[in-house]
Design a protein around this motif. Structure first.
Motif, PDB file in Angstrom:
ATOM      1  N   ARG A 105      -3.240   6.459 -10.438  1.00 42.31           N
ATOM      2  CA  ARG A 105      -3.085   6.470  -8.992  1.00 42.31           C
ATOM      3  C   ARG A 105      -2.734   7.868  -8.482  1.00 42.31           C
ATOM      4  NH1 ARG A 105      -2.503   1.963  -6.063  1.00 42.31           N
ATOM      5  NH2 ARG A 105      -2.967   3.499  -4.419  1.00 42.31           N
ATOM      6  N   GLU A 106      -3.505   8.853  -8.925  1.00 39.88           N
ATOM      7  CA  GLU A 106      -3.277  10.220  -8.458  1.00 39.88           C
ATOM      8  C   GLU A 106      -3.655  10.390  -6.983  1.00 39.88           C
ATOM      9  OE1 GLU A 106      -7.094  10.047 -10.906  1.00 39.88           O
ATOM     10  OE2 GLU A 106      -5.018   9.414 -11.158  1.00 39.88           O
ATOM     11  N   ASP A 107      -4.202   9.344  -6.362  1.00 40.15           N
ATOM     12  CA  ASP A 107      -4.446   9.396  -4.915  1.00 40.15           C
ATOM     13  C   ASP A 107      -3.149   9.359  -4.122  1.00 40.15           C
ATOM     14  OD1 ASP A 107      -4.451   6.649  -6.066  1.00 40.15           O
ATOM     15  OD2 ASP A 107      -4.464   6.039  -3.957  1.00 40.15           O
ATOM     16  N   ILE A 108      -2.059   8.928  -4.732  1.00 38.47           N
ATOM     17  CA  ILE A 108      -0.773   8.830  -4.041  1.00 38.47           C
ATOM     18  C   ILE A 108      -0.043  10.164  -4.154  1.00 38.47           C
ATOM     19  CG2 ILE A 108       1.484   7.684  -4.005  1.00 38.47           C
ATOM     20  CD1 ILE A 108       0.079   5.208  -5.207  1.00 38.47           C
ATOM     21  N   PRO A 109       0.316  10.795  -3.041  1.00 38.72           N
ATOM     22  CA  PRO A 109       1.011  12.080  -3.130  1.00 38.72           C
ATOM     23  C   PRO A 109       2.462  11.924  -3.576  1.00 38.72           C
ATOM     24  CG  PRO A 109       0.827  11.392  -0.845  1.00 38.72           C
ATOM     25  CD  PRO A 109       0.037  10.399  -1.644  1.00 38.72           C
ATOM     26  N   GLY A 112       7.822  11.091 -11.303  1.00 39.37           N
ATOM     27  CA  GLY A 112       7.021  10.386 -10.315  1.00 39.37           C
ATOM     28  C   GLY A 112       5.535  10.614 -10.533  1.00 39.37           C
ATOM     29  N   GLY A 113       5.149  11.881 -10.761  1.00 34.61           N
ATOM     30  CA  GLY A 113       3.746  12.190 -11.032  1.00 34.61           C
ATOM     31  C   GLY A 113       3.251  11.596 -12.331  1.00 34.61           C
ATOM     32  N   ARG A 114       4.116  11.544 -13.319  1.00 33.49           N
ATOM     33  CA  ARG A 114       3.712  10.974 -14.613  1.00 33.49           C
ATOM     34  C   ARG A 114       3.452   9.483 -14.502  1.00 33.49           C
ATOM     35  NH1 ARG A 114       8.111  12.104 -18.719  1.00 33.49           N
ATOM     36  NH2 ARG A 114       6.517  11.798 -20.314  1.00 33.49           N
ATOM     37  N   SER A 173       0.874  -1.169   0.000  1.00 32.52           N
ATOM     38  CA  SER A 173       0.000   0.000   0.000  1.00 32.52           C
ATOM     39  C   SER A 173       0.913   1.222   0.000  1.00 32.52           C
ATOM     40  CB  SER A 173      -0.903  -0.002   1.239  1.00 32.52           C
ATOM     41  OG  SER A 173      -1.654   1.189   1.308  1.00 32.52           O
ATOM     42  N   ILE A 174       0.948   1.944  -1.122  1.00 33.38           N
ATOM     43  CA  ILE A 174       1.892   3.045  -1.278  1.00 33.38           C
ATOM     44  C   ILE A 174       1.290   4.315  -0.680  1.00 33.38           C
ATOM     45  CG2 ILE A 174       3.301   4.360  -2.908  1.00 33.38           C
ATOM     46  CD1 ILE A 174       2.985   2.018  -4.883  1.00 33.38           C
ATOM     47  N   ALA A 175       1.905   4.790   0.402  1.00 32.05           N
ATOM     48  CA  ALA A 175       1.390   5.972   1.092  1.00 32.05           C
ATOM     49  C   ALA A 175       1.862   7.258   0.445  1.00 32.05           C
ATOM     50  CB  ALA A 175       1.827   5.951   2.553  1.00 32.05           C
ATOM     51  N   GLY A 176       2.980   7.221  -0.257  1.00 31.77           N
ATOM     52  CA  GLY A 176       3.514   8.411  -0.887  1.00 31.77           C
ATOM     53  C   GLY A 176       4.794   8.102  -1.624  1.00 31.77           C
ATOM     54  N   VAL A 194      10.465   7.333 -22.998  1.00 32.02           N
ATOM     55  CA  VAL A 194       9.160   6.657 -23.018  1.00 32.02           C
ATOM     56  C   VAL A 194       8.055   7.679 -22.724  1.00 32.02           C
ATOM     57  CG1 VAL A 194       7.736   4.916 -21.860  1.00 32.02           C
ATOM     58  CG2 VAL A 194      10.148   4.435 -22.371  1.00 32.02           C
ATOM     59  N   ALA A 195       6.980   7.628 -23.499  1.00 28.57           N
ATOM     60  CA  ALA A 195       5.888   8.599 -23.375  1.00 28.57           C
ATOM     61  C   ALA A 195       4.983   8.258 -22.200  1.00 28.57           C
ATOM     62  CB  ALA A 195       5.070   8.629 -24.657  1.00 28.57           C
ATOM     63  N   LEU A 196       4.741   9.273 -21.358  1.00 25.05           N
ATOM     64  CA  LEU A 196       3.825   9.134 -20.233  1.00 25.05           C
ATOM     65  C   LEU A 196       2.952  10.386 -20.156  1.00 25.05           C
ATOM     66  CD1 LEU A 196       6.272   7.839 -17.470  1.00 25.05           C
ATOM     67  CD2 LEU A 196       4.344   6.554 -18.406  1.00 25.05           C
ATOM     68  N   PRO A 197       1.757  10.276 -19.566  1.00 23.81           N
ATOM     69  CA  PRO A 197       0.921  11.476 -19.402  1.00 23.81           C
ATOM     70  C   PRO A 197       1.533  12.431 -18.384  1.00 23.81           C
ATOM     71  CG  PRO A 197      -0.052   9.608 -18.255  1.00 23.81           C
ATOM     72  CD  PRO A 197       1.100   9.060 -19.048  1.00 23.81           C
ATOM     73  N   GLU A 198       1.069  13.661 -18.418  1.00 17.21           N
ATOM     74  CA  GLU A 198       1.536  14.637 -17.442  1.00 17.21           C
ATOM     75  C   GLU A 198       0.897  14.359 -16.073  1.00 17.21           C
ATOM     76  OE1 GLU A 198       3.954  17.015 -17.724  1.00 17.21           O
ATOM     77  OE2 GLU A 198       4.270  15.827 -19.535  1.00 17.21           O
ATOM     78  N   PRO A 199       1.548  14.790 -14.995  1.00 21.41           N
ATOM     79  CA  PRO A 199       0.973  14.564 -13.660  1.00 21.41           C
ATOM     80  C   PRO A 199      -0.416  15.181 -13.527  1.00 21.41           C
ATOM     81  CG  PRO A 199       3.254  15.292 -13.480  1.00 21.41           C
ATOM     82  CD  PRO A 199       2.867  15.443 -14.924  1.00 21.41           C
ATOM     83  N   VAL A 200      -1.298  14.484 -12.818  1.00 22.58           N
ATOM     84  CA  VAL A 200      -2.641  14.983 -12.543  1.00 22.58           C
ATOM     85  C   VAL A 200      -2.640  15.867 -11.304  1.00 22.58           C
ATOM     86  CG1 VAL A 200      -4.995  14.287 -11.931  1.00 22.58           C
ATOM     87  CG2 VAL A 200      -3.691  12.971 -13.646  1.00 22.58           C
TER      88      VAL A 200
END
Length: 307
Positions: A62-66, A53-55, A33-36, A94-100
């Protein structure tokens, strides 16, 4: 028999291709369970590691993870030049979305202190995939909070083999040797996973293709990340997966061979910076010295393709 409760973890990281693979593995596993996620400068600068990390969390939904930005430089020396190995964006292009979600407002060490003091003592493990700057800063600034950590599992160092940035030095400890010395000598519960082990967990193009065939998003992304390693290393048959060994050790410690070693970290200014010396006067640390490489790779593949 019911499944064991997931272990509460914080990932301290400088993503990083192999960091990204380790993070995706942790996201795929029901054991964690990743808390952050706390970030540190290492493979590349702090703004990029934090963004990556945000991407990764945005990709996994999993934008619930700070994400919490940490050390931009070592404790007491200039930071290393970014590694070209991981490309301009730190993850091989590697292509990833921007952080939410934007990073938290607190710096990593302060956030860790608050979080640890809010949890039962021993309830939180830290998986350290980069230089140990944030954990050292936590221990210096708030030792009472640091002593509430259940266990630190850190990828770093080299014991019996040649280093990757110096004759006896591995990048993570070399990048901030003072921080490594603080953490190693702190007496905090520490498992060190050095190059002696991580070089024996190697992904090939065939491994990447097997992940891709499974058709699962996390597995396919790891396949892309593994393939990116080969973009500039066309004659290599495999690449070591250093940082995922932290998560793999936590999942299956029986696949690794541990030794209790008394260690001292070199904090000099020479090419020996960050080198580990086994010394009877050093601090006792659990060190992974051996690994069943094929079994660990199989565990990685099974975890990713089940998600």
């Amino acid at each position: 028999m019911p499944d064991a409760k997931p272990r509460l973890i914080v990932i301290d990281t400088d993503p990083g291709i192999d960091d990204a693979i380790g993070i995706l593995l942790a996201l795929a596993s029901p054991a964690f369970s990743i808390a952050g996620m706390t970030t540190v400068a290492g493979n590349i600068g702090i703004e990029t590691t934090t963004r990556n990390g945000g991407r990764l969390l945005a990709f996994a939904g999993r934008e619930d993870i700070p994400v919490v930005q940490g050390g931009a430089a070592p404790l007491s020396r200039p930071g290393p030049e970014p590694l070209n190995l991981h490309g301009e964006n730190g993850i091989g292009g590697v292509a990833l979305p921007e952080p939410v979600r934007p990073p938290e407002s607190l710096p990593a060490a302060a956030w860790l202190a608050e979080f640890l003091l809010d949890q039962p003592a021993g309830a939180v493990d830290i998986f350290a995939l980069g230089p140990l700057t944030n954990i050292a800063r936590l221990f210096i600034d708030n030792p009472d909070a640091a002593r509430r950590i259940g266990r630190i599992i850190a990828m770093g160092g080299v014991v019996h083999e040649v280093g990757n940035v110096g004759p006896r030095s591995e990048f993570n400890l070399w990048a901030d040797p003072e921080a490594a010395a603080v953490v190693v000598s702190s007496g905090l519960p520490l498992v060190l996973v050095p190059l002696d082990v991580t070089r024996r967990v190697r992904a090939s193009r065939e491994f990447a293709q097997a992940l891709r065939v499974a058709g699962k998003p996390l597995a396919s992304m790891v396949a892309d990340l593994v393939e990116s390693y080969f973009e500039t290393k066309t004659h290599q048959e495999s690449r070591p997966l250093h940082d995922p060994c932290v998560m793999l050790f936590a999942l299956a410690p029986e696949l690794f061979r541990l030794e209790d070693l008394h260690l001292v970290v070199n904090t000099g200014s020479t090419e020996e910076a960050g080198a580990l010396t086994v010394d009877g006067n050093g601090t006792p640390v659990q060190v992974a010295i051996g690994v069943d490489g094929p079994a660990v790779l199989d565990l990685l593949a099974r975890t990713l393709t089940a998600a």
